[in-house]
Enzyme design. Structure first.
Site, PDB file in Angstrom:
ATOM      1  N   ASP A   1     -11.737-103.487 -97.301  1.00  0.00           N
ATOM      2  CA  ASP A   1     -13.148-103.618 -96.704  1.00  0.00           C
ATOM      3  C   ASP A   1     -13.034-102.762 -95.296  1.00  0.00           C
ATOM      4  O   ASP A   1     -13.960-102.423 -94.845  1.00  0.00           O
ATOM      5  CB  ASP A   1     -13.236-104.908 -96.363  1.00  0.00           C
ATOM      6  CG  ASP A   1     -13.683-105.722 -97.609  1.00  0.00           C
ATOM      7  OD1 ASP A   1     -14.071-105.059 -98.835  1.00  0.00           O
ATOM      8  OD2 ASP A   1     -13.730-106.934 -97.649  1.00  0.00           O
ATOM      9  N   ARG A   2     -11.793-102.757 -94.637  1.00  0.00           N
ATOM     10  CA  ARG A   2     -11.749-102.231 -93.302  1.00  0.00           C
ATOM     11  C   ARG A   2     -11.940-100.830 -93.520  1.00  0.00           C
ATOM     12  O   ARG A   2     -12.583-100.022 -92.723  1.00  0.00           O
ATOM     13  CB  ARG A   2     -10.523-102.457 -92.803  1.00  0.00           C
ATOM     14  CG  ARG A   2     -10.278-101.775 -91.302  1.00  0.00           C
ATOM     15  CD  ARG A   2     -11.251-101.950 -90.241  1.00  0.00           C
ATOM     16  NE  ARG A   2     -11.104-101.363 -89.023  1.00  0.00           N
ATOM     17  CZ  ARG A   2     -11.865-100.832 -88.168  1.00  0.00           C
ATOM     18  NH1 ARG A   2     -13.288-101.420 -88.327  1.00  0.00           N
ATOM     19  NH2 ARG A   2     -11.641-100.171 -87.395  1.00  0.00           N
TER      20      ARG A   2
ATOM     21  N   TYR B   1     -13.439 -99.005 -95.972  1.00  0.00           N
ATOM     22  CA  TYR B   1     -14.899 -98.709 -96.281  1.00  0.00           C
ATOM     23  C   TYR B   1     -15.614 -98.878 -94.880  1.00  0.00           C
ATOM     24  O   TYR B   1     -16.645 -97.997 -94.711  1.00  0.00           O
ATOM     25  CB  TYR B   1     -15.453 -99.869 -97.332  1.00  0.00           C
ATOM     26  CG  TYR B   1     -16.728 -99.801 -97.685  1.00  0.00           C
ATOM     27  CD1 TYR B   1     -17.137 -99.330 -98.750  1.00  0.00           C
ATOM     28  CD2 TYR B   1     -17.841-100.337 -96.653  1.00  0.00           C
ATOM     29  CE1 TYR B   1     -18.533 -98.840 -98.942  1.00  0.00           C
ATOM     30  CE2 TYR B   1     -19.123-100.294 -97.053  1.00  0.00           C
ATOM     31  CZ  TYR B   1     -19.529 -99.754 -98.417  1.00  0.00           C
ATOM     32  OH  TYR B   1     -20.919 -99.320 -98.492  1.00  0.00           O
ATOM     33  N   ASP B   2     -15.327 -99.785 -94.088  1.00  0.00           N
ATOM     34  CA  ASP B   2     -16.435 -99.606 -92.994  1.00  0.00           C
ATOM     35  C   ASP B   2     -16.209 -98.518 -91.983  1.00  0.00           C
ATOM     36  O   ASP B   2     -16.978 -97.946 -91.550  1.00  0.00           O
ATOM     37  CB  ASP B   2     -15.946-100.895 -91.967  1.00  0.00           C
ATOM     38  CG  ASP B   2     -16.140-102.441 -92.646  1.00  0.00           C
ATOM     39  OD1 ASP B   2     -17.125-102.269 -93.482  1.00  0.00           O
ATOM     40  OD2 ASP B   2     -15.688-103.440 -92.108  1.00  0.00           O
TER      41      ASP B   2
ATOM     42  N   LYS C   1     -30.540-118.082-116.900  1.00  0.00           N
ATOM     43  CA  LYS C   1     -31.993-117.680-116.513  1.00  0.00           C
ATOM     44  C   LYS C   1     -31.696-117.919-114.831  1.00  0.00           C
ATOM     45  O   LYS C   1     -31.524-119.119-114.287  1.00  0.00           O
ATOM     46  CB  LYS C   1     -33.049-118.818-116.749  1.00  0.00           C
ATOM     47  CG  LYS C   1     -34.349-118.580-116.080  1.00  0.00           C
ATOM     48  CD  LYS C   1     -35.546-119.818-116.866  1.00  0.00           C
ATOM     49  CE  LYS C   1     -36.796-119.524-116.045  1.00  0.00           C
ATOM     50  NZ  LYS C   1     -36.615-119.381-114.650  1.00  0.00           N
TER      51      LYS C   1
ATOM     52  N   GLU D   1     -33.082-109.677-110.744  1.00  0.00           N
ATOM     53  CA  GLU D   1     -33.141-110.712-109.906  1.00  0.00           C
ATOM     54  C   GLU D   1     -32.417-110.973-108.769  1.00  0.00           C
ATOM     55  O   GLU D   1     -31.332-110.817-108.621  1.00  0.00           O
ATOM     56  CB  GLU D   1     -32.827-112.290-110.902  1.00  0.00           C
ATOM     57  CG  GLU D   1     -33.402-113.507-110.191  1.00  0.00           C
ATOM     58  CD  GLU D   1     -34.580-113.743-110.716  1.00  0.00           C
ATOM     59  OE1 GLU D   1     -35.099-115.178-110.657  1.00  0.00           O
ATOM     60  OE2 GLU D   1     -35.078-112.974-111.573  1.00  0.00           O
TER      61      GLU D   1
ATOM     62  N   LYS E   1     -33.408-113.938-125.836  1.00  0.00           N
ATOM     63  CA  LYS E   1     -34.445-112.926-126.303  1.00  0.00           C
ATOM     64  C   LYS E   1     -34.032-112.233-127.688  1.00  0.00           C
ATOM     65  O   LYS E   1     -32.947-112.016-128.128  1.00  0.00           O
ATOM     66  CB  LYS E   1     -34.168-111.705-125.199  1.00  0.00           C
ATOM     67  CG  LYS E   1     -34.515-112.222-123.714  1.00  0.00           C
ATOM     68  CD  LYS E   1     -33.880-111.176-123.092  1.00  0.00           C
ATOM     69  CE  LYS E   1     -34.105-111.573-121.315  1.00  0.00           C
ATOM     70  NZ  LYS E   1     -33.681-110.598-120.515  1.00  0.00           N
TER      71      LYS E   1
ATOM     72  N   LYS F   1     -34.769-124.546-120.384  1.00  0.00           N
ATOM     73  CA  LYS F   1     -34.567-124.843-119.147  1.00  0.00           C
ATOM     74  C   LYS F   1     -33.786-126.168-119.065  1.00  0.00           C
ATOM     75  O   LYS F   1     -33.416-126.947-119.961  1.00  0.00           O
ATOM     76  CB  LYS F   1     -36.021-125.423-118.478  1.00  0.00           C
ATOM     77  CG  LYS F   1     -37.025-124.570-118.066  1.00  0.00           C
ATOM     78  CD  LYS F   1     -36.663-123.327-116.949  1.00  0.00           C
ATOM     79  CE  LYS F   1     -36.657-124.027-115.882  1.00  0.00           C
ATOM     80  NZ  LYS F   1     -37.957-124.429-115.180  1.00  0.00           N
TER      81      LYS F   1
ATOM     82  N   CYS G   1     -20.968-124.196 -78.193  1.00  0.00           N
ATOM     83  CA  CYS G   1     -20.558-123.769 -76.970  1.00  0.00           C
ATOM     84  C   CYS G   1     -19.249-124.188 -76.654  1.00  0.00           C
ATOM     85  O   CYS G   1     -18.243-123.533 -75.715  1.00  0.00           O
ATOM     86  CB  CYS G   1     -21.221-124.380 -75.605  1.00  0.00           C
ATOM     87  SG  CYS G   1     -20.879-126.223 -75.499  1.00  0.00           S
TER      88      CYS G   1
END
Length: 694
Positions: free
Chosen positions: A61-62, A64-65, A140, A197, A312, A336, A430
């Protein structure tokens, strides 16, 4: 050449083991920069595909950054941004409104039911009309459905479903989502419109809600609401900060269609479009029903919310023959799940810091249906109750709603943790030490705590305070975040130029706020006492104190030196008297009050007696009134002999209801057969006694 070719490493040095140190931008020519930009864009798109679609990143990730930052630097230095660049994912300038556009193909809904017999009837109809078919079964997703249109492989637009015929163009927001490719990969169609979605992963949703709660913001009820609220933000930079993802699940239109839905889904990853791994074939409807039952058992282990499965017809010709109704495609059916009811696991606990510094633990839940309302958080009240119920993160609990409003954890149904949750020793906002006071816990940071500061300013400006228009929750947060407010007193140091530089502030709104602040420099004593936000001192108690002491100096001195004397004031008992003493003897609070008094001069209070016309009547007020404050209305009835109290009882004669009233007082009025009157009726009532409400 594609980055998946054998010579990809040589073709693009930013694919595998890329460099993380570069020549200074100023040393590059325009041609050199253009070449590097092209390679970086190509490599970053591939890294995005491997991360979001394949789930198999090949760089850290580093790293990539670093590549991403280099691309941004080059685009800025050589003014070579492009709509398809990965850097568009960081957002852009806010929009004034979304454009409504027509879909390239209808985005219809799906016929649905939670009953297996309805699913079988769907299959019987399909069989009658097209014969034997195979089905594709998919989860779904419970998110926001959108259309993504690609032309020549480039993302042209992204549109919300809307009414199924047209929707909002949210392309700039969609570009900020990592799993939305700006450019397709492989052998893609020249034109492709796909349905996807957009959703917020469950872990990310809980973390996002935790941060909102700790900042004092209202959390989202469920991931779908969080997604819908995010995708329609007018500021793309806000969308970029929120953890949205996308699954793609259907082709709406394409220049080159496949013969079956399953073939389309197989091609999606090749093009860089992410699909769920939980897709299965079913030879008949009973297998599809079995798939749904297995997904119901697995739903809690998924990283995203689903509320059923979609069945489907696979063959595209059969789909076309089945056609559609005005509302839904006839080739698909949603089976559902039943709603989760009352029993749900605790995913995490967030700690909310109130205006007075009180810490309130809030259980973050897997969204559950409680009395027809989706609940994703519940109060744990205080440390003593948590210990008594032995509740902790991971436990499955029963959730109820107090008075059908506030959700709370009733009991632990299944103990999956050791021990009970312990409040932190330091404030989550804080970092100040947390002190216990009986069953309660408080942050000791006072107004140095951002959470308490924001709420103190909001309360100071609220209807129960000085009623400063233009200073709501959103504007106060904006002013605090911009560094313009570090105390309540800083309100009176605000300048027009600084305000107009903020997003959403114009000359008029800035001038209006400054005028409101100017008029608040000599507030009624009761309003000022209430505005300070002293625990247990609301408008009613503040009015009694103002009447008793007449000046702020006398009131403050008594609270500091002789708190027992306060107990003789109506609505003030031993606990409130001690709270007043603690407030004014706190060094931080005393300093904050002194700072406010540099700008504000509370007026002396003298209750003008207008007569005894209302003697023997008791009024309670809820909500905000037009033309006068609630405090002024209360003072009016008291000046004419009536009592004004803060709660409804059997001795109450009238409950006066303004805008945004509290439900509790209305319920109490109904329970005690107390007449409820609106503001107009209240004014008419006073008029019958010859009293004008000014």
């Amino acid at each position: 050449m594609s980055l998946t070719d054998e010579n990809a490493d040589e073709a693009n040095p930013y694919l595998r083991d890329p460099p993380t140190e570069f020549e200074p931008v100023d040393d590059l020519s325009a041609d050199e920069a253009e070449r590097e930009v092209d390679l970086l864009r190509e490599a970053i798109r591939e890294h995005d595909r491997r991360y979001y679609v394949e789930g198999d990143p090949i760089i850290a990730d580093r790293t990539y950054d670093v590549l991403f930052s280099r691309l941004q630097d080059l685009e800025d230095a050589f003014d070579c941004t492009h709509p398809d660049s990965p850097t568009r994912s960081v957002g852009g300038e806010p929009l004034e409104a979304f454009e409504t556009v027509e879909h390239v193909a209808p985005m219809l809904s799906i016929d649905q039911s939670g009953e297996a017999e309805d699913v079988r009837e769907f299959a019987d109809r399909v069989h009658r009309e097209v014969g034997d078919v195979e089905y594709v079964c998919e989860p779904k997703f419970d998110g926001v459905s959108m259309a993504f249109v690609y032309e020549d492989g480039s993302l042209e637009r992204a549109v919300t479903r809307g009414d199924g015929r047209e929707g909002d163009d949210v392309t700039r927001n969609a570009r900020t989502i990592g799993s939305v490719p700006q450019q397709l990969h492989g052998d893609y169609p020249d034109f492709l419109a796909v349905r996807g979605e957009v959703y917020m992963p469950r872990d990310a949703f809980q973390e996002h809600n935790r941060k909102r709660i700790e900042r004092g913001e209202e959390p989202f009820a469920n991931p779908r609401n969080a997604t819908a609220g995010t995708i329609r933000q007018l500021d793309p930079s806000i969308v970029a900060e929120r953890p949205l993802e996308v699954f793609y699940f259907d082709v709406l239109e394409a220049s080159d269609l496949e013969d079956s839905h399953s073939a389309e889904l197989e091609r999606f990853p090749e093009w860089g479009l992410r699909v769920t791994e939980h897709v299965e074939f079913a030879d008949d409807i009973e297998e599809a029903i079995d798939y749904r039952d297995r997904m119901l058992e697995a739903r809690d282990d998924l990283g995203y919310e689903i509320d059923g499965t979609v069945i489907k017809v696979d063959d595209r010709d059969a789909r076309e023959e089945l056609g559609r109704t005005a509302r839904h495609d006839r080739y698909a059916f949603a089976y559902k799940f039943p709603a989760r009811a009352e029993v749900t696991p605790i995913v995490d606990v967030a700690v909310q810091v109130g205006r007075t510094g009180r810490l309130t633990p809030v259980a973050l839940l897997e969204p559950v249906d409680v009395g027809g309302v989706t609940v994703s958080r519940a109060s744990l009240h205080n440390p003593e109750e948590i210990a008594e119920k032995n509740v902790n993160v991971g436990d499955t609990v029963r959730v109820q709603r107090a008075g059908d409003v506030i959700p709370y954890v009733e009991e632990v149904v299944e103990k999956n943790s050791e021990g009970h949750y312990e409040l932190p020793e330091h404030c989550p906002v804080c970092g100040s030490a947390v002190e216990r006071d009986g069953p309660m816990a408080f942050c000791t940071g006072g107004l140095a705590c951002d959470a308490q500061l924001r709420r103190s300013i909001e309360y100071y400006a609220s209807d129960d305070g000085l009623d400063l228009e233009g200073l709501g929750e959103k504007s106060v947060r904006q002013l605090v975040d911009a560094g313009l407010l570090e105390s309540v007193a800083d309100l009176y140091e605000l300048e027009r130029e600084a305000l107009t530089e903020l997003e959403g502030w114009g000359e008029t709104s800035a001038e209006n706020l400054l005028a409101e602040l100017g008029e608040s420099r000599e507030p009624p004593l009761a309003d000022f006492c209430s505005a300070l936000g002293i625990p247990h001192v609301g408008p009613t108690t503040a009015r009694e104190l103002a009447h008793e002491f007449g000046t702020f100096e006398a009131f403050r001195e008594t609270a500091e030196d002789d708190p027992e004397r306060l107990e003789g004031v109506d609505d003030v008992g031993e606990t409130v008297a001690q709270q007043l003493h603690d407030f004014f003897t706190s060094e931080a609070n005393a300093e904050a009050v002194d700072d406010i008094l540099e700008y504000v001069s509370p007026q002396e209070s003298a209750l003008e007696t207008g007569g005894d016309e209302l003697e023997g009547l008791t009024f309670v007020f809820t909500g905000s009134l037009e033309g006068v404050t609630r405090g002024e209305a209360q003072e009016t009835v008291e000046a004419h002999g009536a009592n004004a109290t803060g709660s409804v009882s059997g001795n109450t004669d009238y409950l006066v209801v303004g805008e945004s009233p509290g439900q509790t007082k209305r319920d109490d009025a109904a329970d005690n057969d107390v007449p409820i009157v609106d503001e107009d009726e209240f004014r008419e009532l006073l008029g019958e006694y010859g009293i004008d409400l000014e």
